[in-house]
Design a protein around this motif. Structure first.
Motif, PDB file in Angstrom:
ATOM      1  N   SER A  71       0.816  -1.216   0.000  1.00 61.89           N
ATOM      2  CA  SER A  71       0.000   0.000   0.000  1.00 61.89           C
ATOM      3  C   SER A  71       0.853   1.271   0.000  1.00 61.89           C
ATOM      4  CB  SER A  71      -0.949   0.010   1.188  1.00 61.89           C
ATOM      5  OG  SER A  71      -0.224   0.095   2.396  1.00 61.89           O
ATOM      6  N   TRP A 124      -1.152   7.459  -4.187  1.00 60.43           N
ATOM      7  CA  TRP A 124      -2.411   7.258  -3.476  1.00 60.43           C
ATOM      8  C   TRP A 124      -3.601   7.794  -4.266  1.00 60.43           C
ATOM      9  CZ3 TRP A 124       0.180   8.887   1.674  1.00 60.43           C
ATOM     10  CH2 TRP A 124       0.674   7.755   2.338  1.00 60.43           C
ATOM     11  N   ALA A 128      -6.450   5.133  -5.481  1.00 61.82           N
ATOM     12  CA  ALA A 128      -7.558   5.245  -4.523  1.00 61.82           C
ATOM     13  C   ALA A 128      -8.843   4.595  -5.015  1.00 61.82           C
ATOM     14  CB  ALA A 128      -7.822   6.711  -4.204  1.00 61.82           C
ATOM     15  N   HIS A 129      -9.172   4.772  -6.271  1.00 63.15           N
ATOM     16  CA  HIS A 129     -10.414   4.232  -6.829  1.00 63.15           C
ATOM     17  C   HIS A 129     -11.620   4.575  -5.958  1.00 63.15           C
ATOM     18  CE1 HIS A 129      -7.953   2.140  -9.715  1.00 63.15           C
ATOM     19  NE2 HIS A 129      -7.305   1.513  -8.757  1.00 63.15           N
ATOM     20  N   ASP A 131     -11.700   5.348  -2.775  1.00 60.92           N
ATOM     21  CA  ASP A 131     -11.548   5.029  -1.348  1.00 60.92           C
ATOM     22  C   ASP A 131     -11.215   6.315  -0.593  1.00 60.92           C
ATOM     23  OD1 ASP A 131     -10.828   4.174   1.198  1.00 60.92           O
ATOM     24  OD2 ASP A 131      -9.630   2.478   0.477  1.00 60.92           O
ATOM     25  N   GLU A 132     -12.123   6.735   0.281  1.00 60.68           N
ATOM     26  CA  GLU A 132     -11.951   8.005   1.005  1.00 60.68           C
ATOM     27  C   GLU A 132     -10.724   7.996   1.922  1.00 60.68           C
ATOM     28  OE1 GLU A 132     -13.560  10.882   0.603  1.00 60.68           O
ATOM     29  OE2 GLU A 132     -14.613   9.922  -1.045  1.00 60.68           O
ATOM     30  N   GLU A 133     -10.425   6.856   2.534  1.00 55.72           N
ATOM     31  CA  GLU A 133      -9.274   6.770   3.447  1.00 55.72           C
ATOM     32  C   GLU A 133      -7.954   7.007   2.686  1.00 55.72           C
ATOM     33  OE1 GLU A 133      -7.076   3.574   6.399  1.00 55.72           O
ATOM     34  OE2 GLU A 133      -9.169   3.237   5.857  1.00 55.72           O
ATOM     35  N   VAL A 134      -7.833   6.404   1.518  1.00 50.54           N
ATOM     36  CA  VAL A 134      -6.621   6.569   0.718  1.00 50.54           C
ATOM     37  C   VAL A 134      -6.531   8.004   0.193  1.00 50.54           C
ATOM     38  CG1 VAL A 134      -5.385   5.789  -1.347  1.00 50.54           C
ATOM     39  CG2 VAL A 134      -6.544   4.121   0.103  1.00 50.54           C
TER      40      VAL A 134
END
Length: 191
Positions: A71, A124, A128-129, A131-134
């Motif tokens: 990651s 990132w 991320a696609h 993904d809010e966290e990424v």
């Protein structure tokens, strides 16, 4: 001559194995200080080419096999390769182990951390696609100094450990032979 090359490659393989095995065992979250230890030790007897090869191969192996490293894949490479090169380079200039530590500090702690921020923002954001966290991590990494505290602390911890190990190794005749093995190769090949 071929025997010396095999010897150098064998030592390189041992250093890669040690770095790969010790780094995940002895770590603080976000800090791979054992990688700094191995870069500094390698810096005292390897040529820059071998030290960079060690750091790069270990980074790729960690990316491919260790779950959390994938990651943050670019960090594994950007964090270790400049440090390995400069640790070897500064040791070659001065023949002082403390300068190998300085090279690791400059290469990993400063240069690696500053280069990592924009690269990780891109990585990132790209991966991320949705993904809010990424995406949140990418947003935080927009500060150039985002990785600097962890990278600097890792090189300080790793450097202190490496100096202790090198203090013991200086009494080993085999360790002294390693430096001569790599230096002779570097002079003949111009590296």
């Amino acid at each position: 001559m071929a025997s010396n090359r095999v010897h150098r490659l064998t030592i390189l393989a041992i250093m890669i194995a040690l770095d790969f095995l010790l780094t995940p065992l002895f770590r603080i979250e976000g800090m791979a200080f054992m990688s700094s230890v191995m870069n500094i030790i390698a810096g005292t007897f390897m040529t820059p080419l071998y030290a960079v090869a060690m750091a790069f191969i270990v980074a790729i192996m960690r990316i491919l096999t260790q779950a959390g490293v994938a990651s943050v894949a670019p960090l594994a490479i950007i964090g270790s390769v400049p440090g390995a090169f400069l640790a070897t380079y500064f040791y070659r200039l001065t023949k002082k182990p403390i300068m190998s530590w300085f090279g690791e500090f400059l290469g990993t702690g400063i240069i690696g951390s500053l280069v990592s921020a924009p690269v990780m923002v891109w990585f990132w954001t790209f991966s991320a696609h949705g993904d809010e966290e990424v995406l949140s991590k990418a947003s935080q990494a927009q500060s150039l100094l985002f990785f600097t505290p962890r990278f600097v602390l890792a090189t300080l911890i790793g450097g202190a450990l490496a100096m202790a190990v090198l203090k013991g190794l200086k009494y080993s005749s085999y360790f002294m032979h390693l430096e001569k093995l790599y230096v002779a190769k570097g002079i003949k090949e111009g590296k």
